[in-house]
Enzyme design. Structure first.
Site, mmCIF file in Angstrom:
data_model
loop_
_atom_site.group_PDB
_atom_site.id
_atom_site.type_symbol
_atom_site.label_atom_id
_atom_site.label_comp_id
_atom_site.label_asym_id
_atom_site.label_seq_id
_atom_site.Cartn_x
_atom_site.Cartn_y
_atom_site.Cartn_z
ATOM 1 N N HIS A 200 0.803 -1.234 0.000
ATOM 2 C CA HIS A 200 0.000 0.000 0.000
ATOM 3 C C HIS A 200 0.832 1.278 0.000
ATOM 4 O O HIS A 200 0.289 2.378 -0.083
ATOM 5 C CB HIS A 200 -1.035 -0.009 1.133
ATOM 6 C CG HIS A 200 -0.510 0.218 2.517
ATOM 7 N ND1 HIS A 200 -0.607 1.439 3.132
ATOM 8 C CD2 HIS A 200 0.082 -0.607 3.402
ATOM 9 C CE1 HIS A 200 -0.088 1.351 4.354
ATOM 10 N NE2 HIS A 200 0.332 0.114 4.542
ATOM 11 N N CYS A 319 0.731 6.633 13.042
ATOM 12 C CA CYS A 319 0.593 6.119 14.415
ATOM 13 C C CYS A 319 0.891 7.216 15.429
ATOM 14 O O CYS A 319 0.150 7.423 16.379
ATOM 15 C CB CYS A 319 1.550 4.955 14.668
ATOM 16 S SG CYS A 319 2.033 4.067 13.210
#
Ligand code: PLP
Length: 376
Positions: A200, A319
């Site tokens: 991805h 994150c």
């Protein structure tokens, strides 16, 4: 929306979606079953494997598909420790890595340390590069594995992977390279024994990664079960995801120079549109230029993101942005809490139009200026 978060993920290339479509809609056979349809799916997976291997461009090894690069990194680290430990007393038991690695490496290493592995996390210099003299001093007879990424996901800084691999091998250890942000953007450096990649990040689908392994260095199996992937990584492969990864890798290889030139132009245009008052975090010379990590004294990055909801950019890694914690990478460069909080990451790539990037940068600069005026 203006999408400037290409390090978090990339849009799916239309060519990739097209290649995947029949394997989602019609061709559902299990690629590990012996029927004609199963064989057809298996053949498509093998074509995809060759395409990803070719894009990685290393010789003397082969590739196993995984569910993500996170899984590939976990596998390389844990499986190498397990394989060494099986040799018994006197086995090497030390991992050396770097403070700016992705959480998939750092958290796995910390977990291994909790299980008795001797862990060394090396600091970086203020420009984000590893000091090779420091590494040389650490490479003793107990080092089993050295893990260093090629391109940093937060600041785009590159590390001299081939030199690190050479030093590592001279010390009798193995090397793991997280090449997630390098694949398709530049040549993968020769030398490592393990290379982790993810679909991805190269305009392919989410949910699939891979671990390239040098022949003979294969880690112990990580997922047990049906014996797929030569008994190393069990679980039924998704033909659609493998085919998508293969198509994305082929496209990335074909377009690498075009994509690179496009990104170089965008980098210059973005800097001009932002204007002065911004400092670039990390080396500008040793860097992938599709990653522009900048800071401006006194600016609150989270407030900028909230003020400019139609521009997708981030504070660091996806994150780190989610957690509200200041980025461990920026802290490793020596930035204080305030400087890290005033940093932004703009990521652009194949489908970014220069005009939209320039518009976004001008608006970011204006919003930063407004913050300064309001807070003055
Ligand atoms: N390593 C780096 C450098 C990354 O940027 C990422 C993704 O954010 C990963 C590892 C993890 O990849 P995946 O999303 O495939 O688990």
């Amino acid at each position: 929306m203006i999408y400037l978060d290409y390090q978090a993920t990339t849009p799916l290339a239309p060519e990739v979606a097209k290649a995947m479509q029949p394997w989602i809609e019609e061709k559902f056979a299990n690629p590990h079953s012996p029927s004609r349809w199963g064989n057809e799916a298996e053949a498509a997976i093998e074509v995809a494997r060759k395409q990803v291997e070719k894009a990685i461009g290393l010789t003397g090894g082969s590739l196993a598909f995984t569910g993500s690069a996170t899984e590939a990194l976990n596998w390389a680290l844990k499986g190498t420790v397990e394989k060494a430990a099986a040799k018994g007393k006197g086995a090497r038991n030390r991992i050396v890595t770097v403070a700016t690695e992705h959480a998939a490496v750092l958290d796995t290493c910390e977990w291994l340390a909790s299980q008795g592995v001797d862990l060394t996390i090396l600091p970086v210099q203020p420009d984000g590069r590893l000091d090779l003299d420091l590494l040389a001093r650490e490479l003793d007879k107990n080092v089993l594995l050295v893990a260093v990424m090629q391109v940093n996901n937060e600041i785009g800084v590159t590390q001299p992977i081939s030199e690190i691999a050479k030093m590592t091998h001279e010390a009798g250890a193995l090397m793991l390279c997280d090449a997630v942000q390098a694949l398709g953007r530049m040549d993968i450096c020769a030398g490592p024994d393990f290379v982790a990649v993810s679909a991805h990040k190269i305009y392919g689908p989410k949910g699939i990664g891979a671990l390239w392994m040098r022949k003979g260095a294969e880690p112990a199996p990580f997922i047990h079960g049906g014996g797929q992937e030569r008994g190393l990584r069990s679980g039924t492969l998704s033909t659609a995801l493998c085919v998508g990864f293969g198509a994305a890798a082929k496209l990335a290889e074909e377009r690498q120079h075009r994509d690179y030139d496009h990104v170089q132009k965008l980098w210059g245009a973005a800097l001009r549109a932002l204007g002065k008052d911004w400092i670039i975090n990390g080396s500008t010379a040793h860097r992938y230029h599709g990653n522009l990590n900048i800071r401006r004294e006194g600016v609150d990055g989270a407030r900028l993101i909230a003020d400019l909801r139609d521009i997708a950019f981030s504070l660091g890694s996806a994150c780190a942005s989610g957690s509200g914690r200041p980025s461990h990478v920026l802290r490793a460069l020596g930035l204080n809490y305030r400087q890290a909080r005033s940093s932004l990451r703009l990521g652009f790539g194949r489908y970014t139009k220069q005009k939209e990037l320039v518009d976004a940068c001008r608006r970011i600069a204006a919003a930063a200026h407004e913050q300064e005026t309001l807070d003055a």
